[in-house]
Every structure is written in C-alpha cells, then in structure tokens.
Write an enzyme that holds these catalytic residues in place. Structure first.
Site: not given
Length: 285
Positions: A102, A137, A169, A202, A224
């Site tokens: 597994r 992410k 950011k 950003e 962005d």
C-alpha cells in the site's frame, strides 16, 4: 541530477514515518494469514496511460522494509506508459510484499498523476520560452515527493519551503506598508542574518511593477492575475531587469495564452493540489 531536497536522509525519514503510520505495531492481517517463510512474486501493473513516477522510490521502500526483496525495474521514472504495462517485479517474502504494497502504491499513484499532468501542461507551452513551476500548495509531509514528481514530469521546482527563498506576496506588502518598505526591510534582514536568498515580489498592476523595479534588488517579479495585455506590457517594462513569473488561477485553458505573453515562468498550484492519481496495482503472479 537529483534535486537538493532528495537526500537519502530525507527519503528514509519519510519512509520510516509512513511505515509508522501504516504498519505501527504490526501488519496483523499478514502476520495472521501468511505462513512464516512463505515466498511470492508480484508485479506493478499500470492500468492507464500516462507518465510513470516513483519507481526509484518504490525500490527504496521495499528495501527499507526488507533488504532481501528482489526488485527488478522494467521501466524508468518519467517514461510514457500505457494500460497493461508492467513497471516492476518484486520477489521474496510474501509477508514483506503484502506489508509494503500500500505504501508503494499510494506514493506511485499520486506521483504518477502529478507527473502526467505536469507533462501534459509542459507540452502545451513547449513552443514558448516559459517554464512550468510548482508551488507550496502541496500535501503536508508529502511535499518532497510531489515536487519530485513535478520534476519527473518535466516541470521546474519553485522554492521548496519558506526558508530557501523570500517571496513577498500581497499580504506581506500590504502589512509592510508597500513594496518599497517590504523590499528594503527584507534586504536589511538578509544582510543582518548573513543570508543569500533570492527575493521575489508579487505585483498586481503596472504601478506595482514600476515600484518593484524602482526599489532595486528584486530577482523575480510575479505578475499576479493580470489580463494578457497588461501582462505583455509588464514583461516589456521588466525586460532583463528581473525574471518574470505569471501566477494566479492559471488553468489548462489559459496556460498557452499566458506563456505567449513572454513570461519566463508560470506557476500552477493545480499541479499538486488538484490532480487525479494514476490507477496502478500490485498483483501476485
């Protein structure tokens, strides 16, 4: 050449933590049902088309649990596969094969899904200079393998974590009081701490692009959520003064148009957080 996060120490630490989670005090199903000393063979069966990833890791998992297992790789990571292909065979203790099954499949299914999606996206922009980037992410405690899969699929790894690059950011900039204040404070911090880290900023509009260029010392300017005309203007403004990265909700449908704006890199979070695992199984034979 391996990415710098793929050390033997890091891989072994992941494998042992995964075994602790999955096996714990023992695989009682296998210990109860399989006679001691029973041997067997199994093959990794690919059940859909795509890019295979995680074969090298599978060998490490098998051998970390049982050094005596005999593993034969029949293909390589990054190879195009089709349904019905066999990726590897493993022979030895039947109990060891069952207990490791597994973990091997969980890793390979997700890694192959990511590598496949990355390969598909890179093909869409292969006529441009743009390179595909991953993001942070990722799945907690699985980032190393997800980024490895992106690299296997032909993408480029962005920063690995918060410690190996500065990315200012929108929230950093707003809390700091603007781009100039955020960058100057960062430069002072890096100098004080004797750190040599790249700085990315950003930007959300052309005015912020101007501010990022004016302050100096910015290595990468992120564009962005800009529309295509604005992004093209930003790329022209920046020229060779900084690396350009497009970001923000970029999908398979918009990827080609973004790349044709002339950016150096395109970051796509969906490569790791919105991907379907490949159907793979381990079957006795």
């Amino acid at each position: 050449m391996k990415e710098n996060y793929l050390t033997q120490e890091n891989l072994e630490a992941f494998i042992q933590a995964a075994f602790k989670e999955d096996v714990g005090e023992g695989d009682h199903s296998t210990l109860a049902a399989i006679p001691r000393g029973q041997t067997g063979r199994a093959q990794l069966l690919i059940k859909e088309d795509g890019i295979i990833a995680g074969l090298e890791l599978a060998v490490k998992i098998f051998h970390s649990f049982d050094r005596d297992l005999e593993v034969e790789l029949l293909m390589e990571d990054g190879q195009q596969v089709k349904a019905g292909d066999v990726g590897l065979t493993v022979a030895g203790s039947a109990a060891s094969i069952l207990t490791t099954e597994r973990l091997v499949l969980n890793c390979m299914q997700r890694m192959s899904g990511i590598a496949t999606k990355t390969h598909e996206f890179t093909q869409l922009i292969s006529h441009t200079k743009a390179k595909l980037l991953d993001t942070r992410k990722t799945t907690p405690n699985f980032r190393m393998l997800e980024k490895w899969a992106v690299a296997i699929g032909g993408g480029v790894n962005h920063r690995f974590a918060l410690y190996d690059m500065v990315m200012l950011k929108d929230n950093h900039i707003d809390f700091a009081g603007g781009i100039k204040a955020a960058v100057e404070s960062t430069q002072h911090y890096l100098s004080e701490k004797l750190l040599q880290l790249k700085i990315e900023v950003e930007t959300r509009n052309l005015q912020e692009v101007e501010e990022a260029l004016a302050v100096g010392g910015v290595d990468i300017i992120m564009l962005d959520n800009m529309d295509y005309p604005t992004m093209k203007k930003a790329v022209k403004m920046i020229g060779s003064k900084a690396i350009t990265e497009a970001s923000g909700g970029i999908t398979e449908a918009t990827l080609k148009d973004v790349a044709e704006c002339g950016v150096d890199f395109i970051s796509v979070g969906a490569l790791t957080h919105h991907v379907k695992s490949m159907d793979i199984s381990l079957k006795a034979y």
